[in-house]
Scaffold this active site. Sequence first.
Site, mmCIF file in Angstrom:
data_model
loop_
_atom_site.group_PDB
_atom_site.id
_atom_site.type_symbol
_atom_site.label_atom_id
_atom_site.label_comp_id
_atom_site.label_asym_id
_atom_site.label_seq_id
_atom_site.Cartn_x
_atom_site.Cartn_y
_atom_site.Cartn_z
ATOM 1 N N GLU A 1 0.813 -1.133 0.009
ATOM 2 C CA GLU A 1 0.035 -0.298 -0.098
ATOM 3 C C GLU A 1 0.910 1.176 0.087
ATOM 4 O O GLU A 1 0.512 2.272 -0.684
ATOM 5 C CB GLU A 1 -0.808 -0.053 1.325
ATOM 6 C CG GLU A 1 -1.987 -0.966 1.336
ATOM 7 C CD GLU A 1 -1.685 -2.351 1.381
ATOM 8 O OE1 GLU A 1 -0.480 -2.541 2.186
ATOM 9 O OE2 GLU A 1 -2.326 -3.241 0.895
ATOM 10 N N HIS B 1 -11.725 -5.978 8.121
ATOM 11 C CA HIS B 1 -12.469 -5.616 6.713
ATOM 12 C C HIS B 1 -13.723 -4.718 7.000
ATOM 13 O O HIS B 1 -14.517 -4.862 6.330
ATOM 14 C CB HIS B 1 -12.975 -6.894 6.384
ATOM 15 C CG HIS B 1 -11.815 -7.858 5.705
ATOM 16 N ND1 HIS B 1 -11.093 -8.548 6.695
ATOM 17 C CD2 HIS B 1 -11.209 -8.125 4.522
ATOM 18 C CE1 HIS B 1 -10.148 -9.526 6.327
ATOM 19 N NE2 HIS B 1 -10.139 -9.002 5.006
#
Lengths: 366, 395
Positions: A101, A171
């Site tokens: 990322e 999540h």
Amino acid sequence: MASCLRRYGRRLSVSICEKRELSTACEGKVIQQQQQQQQQQTAKLLNLCSAINQALHLALETDPRSYVFGEDVSFGGVFRCTTGLTERFGKNRVFNTPLCEQGIVGFGIGLAAMGNRAIAEIQFADYIYPAFDQIVNEAAKFRYRSGNQYDCGGLTIRAPYGAVGHGGHYHSQSPEAFFCHVPGIKVVIPRSPQQAKGLLLSCIRDPNPVVFFEPKWLYRLAVEEVPEHDYMLPLSEAEVIREGSDITLVGWGAQLSIMEQACTDAEKDGISCELIDLKTLIPWDKETVETSVRKTGRLLISHEAPVTGGFGAEISASIVERCFLRLEAPVARVCGLDTPFPLVFEPFYMPTKNKILDAIKSTVNY
Amino acid sequence: MALAHLTSSSRSNLLKPSPPSYPTLILSAVRSPPPPTPLLSRLPFRSLLTNASLLPAPSRPLLKSLFLSSATWLRCGGWRSPPILYKAKLIRGFCHLYDGQEAVAVGMEAAITKKDCIITAYRDHCTFVGRGGTLLEVFSELMGRQAGCSNGKGGSMHFYRKDAGFYGGHGIVGAQVPLGCGLAFAQKYSKGETVTFALYGDGAANQGQLFEALNISALWDLPVILICENNHYGMGTAEWRASKSPAYYKRGDYVPGLKVDGMDALAVKQACKFAKEHVLRNGPIILEMDTYRYHGHSMSDPGSTYRTRDEISGVRQERDPIERIRKVILAHDLATEKELKDFEKEIRKEVDQAIAQAKESPMPEPSELFANVYVKGLGTEAFGADRKEVRAVLP
């Protein structure tokens, strides 16, 4: 000499702006388009991921120097938001990155600094933290510290956020509050497919770096008539989606549908609620919220992120500053609990309709 | 398009890892009693900056125990029970199965003690059982019940076992590697001759924090063994599409590396034994375990959109870890076919019993929601959904 260059530079940048349709000319463009296409406005029923997909198609179509990249975007992405892009625009413009990322966002900043539109995808907002340094220290401050010589305005970071029912710790997070604390970037959260398409196109074409959080719970669930043409919705403008006179409710993203249910229930008890979708979290539209609170005298804010330090705190403090004497009751915040996002306890954690309804009633009856 | 590339070169790599022409070894050199069991063909290690060779053959009890443990874990972490429970919505959230990769966990356990630490990413069911976890704890945790190893609060991705040095169980890939190096740092201080095994996958091998951890460990000679479980797919992305250099054992550059056939439990065991001795003297080492997973990345991934079913069944036929041990055992009459089948039946019964027991275990108490956010007794106030009404003092 320097002033001469600056003049030429500005002219050059203006012409680039014109060519690249930056949303400084946004409102004018919206009106223009509406006038042009009033006869031929077709709309289709789409869900959120299809609306975003359409927006990405349009963005790549209208600007040859825009790129979409991220983990697994090439085959369509884990939520299918990027389907068809590689087939249509080629691997040079829509490509996968390795699992990094920090690398993705850093790379996007560099790409944007060279005048391109970099649309980076972070697979889940929970994974955005390795990129936090890049976003906060690099993207947000680039224009400022270079004295406007450079900027990474072409950068848009898309990330699915929010609870989904079974996501667990990693999540389901809503990290918008971390980014709202950073001057230099914009944070935008759509509530529905039609909004998402317009807002995403505005974000992509906005000359500032934007973090665009998409409520993943709504990817398949929310279906709406979405116009097929290219349209942009203005940023930093909140929208009153339900008029009322007793209490103002402010929210964004998926939480709005819960709040709307609470409003409908409150209506049965005779409480008239005004619901505002903030849309852009920073810079947020203080005027609209203030006008509404001046009308109703009460405010309730709801978001999924934990209550302490959530963005609701900023809204509450700002409104109290502006409307202290008008307020009839303390500002209520119905938010997630101050715990890590739990696994089996998700129903307890979430700000559900009943919690909001209770808070509405207690605020109105203060 | 991706699959075409696979069928040409990578597929052959998967079915026959390491060099295309590998020697067929029958190790008959005896170095120490008891008399060695000649083995089927084994693949040599490939190494960077180090010398490791296949040590002489292991003993019969070891082979038997390897079979038993693998078979249990195959059932447990693998293909039978979790999918059924998942479909019945008893397991929610994410569930990442380890089947096909059992040899790594099994072989590693056979080479180390419970004082050594293991830390891994989210594919941790088998590793947990290897560290001494019971099937009841596994299934309870998967279903989010109190009897689970993390009291039902962790779920599939967060198994821990303190008394066996199993540090989990991490959802964010790559984040566990610097943690593992920290564990090794502490172990070096305590001078207990123990090491840490930090496992990560081929997807996580591209995370920046891995290289930070490598540098620090090499600089300070930490007893950490970084194991890259290379199952060739980072979720749905093949390794050649994510990594410039899929030779993960070479990524260390100044850190020695060893590539091991991760579907051969005995090779894994010997590599880990070698690695443990190495790091206690010389600092970190990278082991790349060339392995494969039959299922998809998680329960929501069918596993066949980015690879062919032929590839999966091909690997299962040629390189399955449990079948390999079974063949060795049968070829050398260490147990009869019937005995092995009985073992499997017993294990299946155990698993079913554990599942039944786990289903009876209750969900965690609602008060658990606020427990363990901070250390107990801190007494800070946490606010509920509405700041005015719901306040909890953290226990």
